[in-house]
Design a protein around this motif. Structure first.
Motif, short mmCIF file in Angstrom:
data_model
loop_
_atom_site.label_atom_id
_atom_site.label_comp_id
_atom_site.label_asym_id
_atom_site.label_seq_id
_atom_site.Cartn_x
_atom_site.Cartn_y
_atom_site.Cartn_z
N ARG A 150 10.48 -4.19 3.93
CA ARG A 150 11.43 -4.49 5.18
C ARG A 150 12.50 -3.55 5.42
N ARG A 151 12.49 -3.14 6.67
CA ARG A 151 13.53 -2.21 7.15
C ARG A 151 13.39 -0.78 6.66
N VAL A 152 12.43 -0.45 5.95
CA VAL A 152 12.18 0.84 5.44
C VAL A 152 10.78 1.35 5.83
N GLY A 153 9.81 0.40 5.72
CA GLY A 153 8.51 1.05 6.44
C GLY A 153 7.78 1.32 5.39
N TYR A 154 6.83 2.41 5.44
CA TYR A 154 5.90 2.86 4.55
C TYR A 154 6.19 4.13 3.84
N ASP A 155 6.06 4.23 2.35
CA ASP A 155 6.18 5.51 1.91
C ASP A 155 5.14 6.57 2.41
N ILE A 156 5.38 7.65 2.94
CA ILE A 156 4.38 8.28 3.67
C ILE A 156 3.24 8.90 2.74
#
Length: 217
Positions: free
Chosen positions: A62-68
Motif C-alpha cells: 500500500r502506497r508503495v506499489g510493486y517492486d519492479i
C-alpha cells in the motif's frame, strides 16, 4: 477445452506490454511502480490493471506499489517466460524474416534456433545469424528432439501440409501466421495470428470516428 475458456485472454495479451514498460523502468534505475502508473501508460482503467497483475500472484504494498524486479519475475513466471523457449521457423519469406529480426523476442525468452524453407532461392541464405535449411531436412535436424514451438509463415495453401509434417515429428505447439485454420490432433495446441485482424479493428474505429465527425459538421 474448459481450461482454454478459463484463460483471461485480454489480460494475457496485455502482459508483454506491462513487461516492456517494466523492463524500461528497470533500465532507468527505478525500483517500484504503482498500478496508477501502469494504468496511465496502458490507457486503461485502474481496476483492470489491478486484476491483471493479481493473476500473477504478486502482492503489492500500500502506497508503495510493486517492486519492479519482483513484478518482472512474476509476470515472466505467469507467462512461462522464466526460461528460454526454443523454436523453429518454417518459411523464410518477408514475414518470416521480419520475425527473425524482432529483437524483443530475446527479452521474452523466445529463441528461434532454426529456419526452414522449401525454396531453392532461400535455402542456404543466412538470415540474422541463422542458415535457412531445406524443409525436407527437418527430421534429420530435430534428431528425435522436436522444438518446443514451431512458427509457420508459409502460404495458406502450404500451411496444412507443413503442420502435418511438424505433428508427425512430435511438435506440440504451433504459432500459425498463415490465414487458415489448421487441423491438428487434440493434443497439439495452435495459436493462430491473423494480422489483418488488427487492421480490421483500426479500420472500424476509423470508420466510426469519421461518421461521428460527419454528424457534428
Amino acid at each position: 477445452m474448459r481450461q482454454n475458456k478459463l484463460l483471461n485472454i485480454p489480460a494475457i495479451r496485455r502482459m508483454p506490454t506491462y513487461l516492456h514498460k517494466l523492463l524500461k523502468m528497470q533500465a532507468e534505475g527505478k525500483t517500484s511502480v504503482s498500478s496508477t502508473e501502469l494504468a496511465e501508460y496502458m490507457k486503461i482503467e485502474l481496476i483492470v490493471v489491478r486484476k491483471d497483475i493479481s493473476l500473477t500472484g504478486i502482492s503489492g504494498q500500500r502506497r508503495v506499489g510493486y517492486d519492479i524486479n519482483e513484478l518482472i519475475k512474476y509476470i515472466k513466471n505467469y507467462l512461462g517466460w522464466e526460461q528460454t523457449i526454443p523454436a523453429v521457423l518454417i518459411g523464410a519469406g518477408s514475414l518470416g524474416t521480419a520475425l527473425l529480426g524482432y529483437n524483443d523476442f530475446e527479452l521474452y525468452g523466445f529463441h528461434i534456433e532454426q529456419v526452414f524453407d522449401s525454396s531453392a532461392d532461400k535455402i542456404g541464405q543466412c538470415l540474422y545469424g541463422r542458415t535457412v535449411r531445406d524443409i525436407d531436412t527437418m527430421a534429420e535436424c530435430f534428431a528425435g528432439n522436436p522444438p518446443e514451438i514451431a512458427v509457420i509463415c508459409v502460404s495458406n495453401t502450404a500451411a496444412q501440409s507443413v503442420a502435418d509434417r511438424l505433428v508427425e515429428l512430435g511438435v506440440k505447439y504451433i504459432w500459425n501466421f498463415a490465414n487458415v485454420s489448421l487441423k491438428v490432433p487434440p493434443d497439439v495446441v495452435v495459436q493462430r495470428e491473423v494480422i489483418a485482424g488488427g487492421l480490421a479493428m483500426l479500420s472500424v474505429r476509423r470508420k466510426q470516428s469519421r461518421a461521428k465527425k460527419n454528424k457534428t459538421e
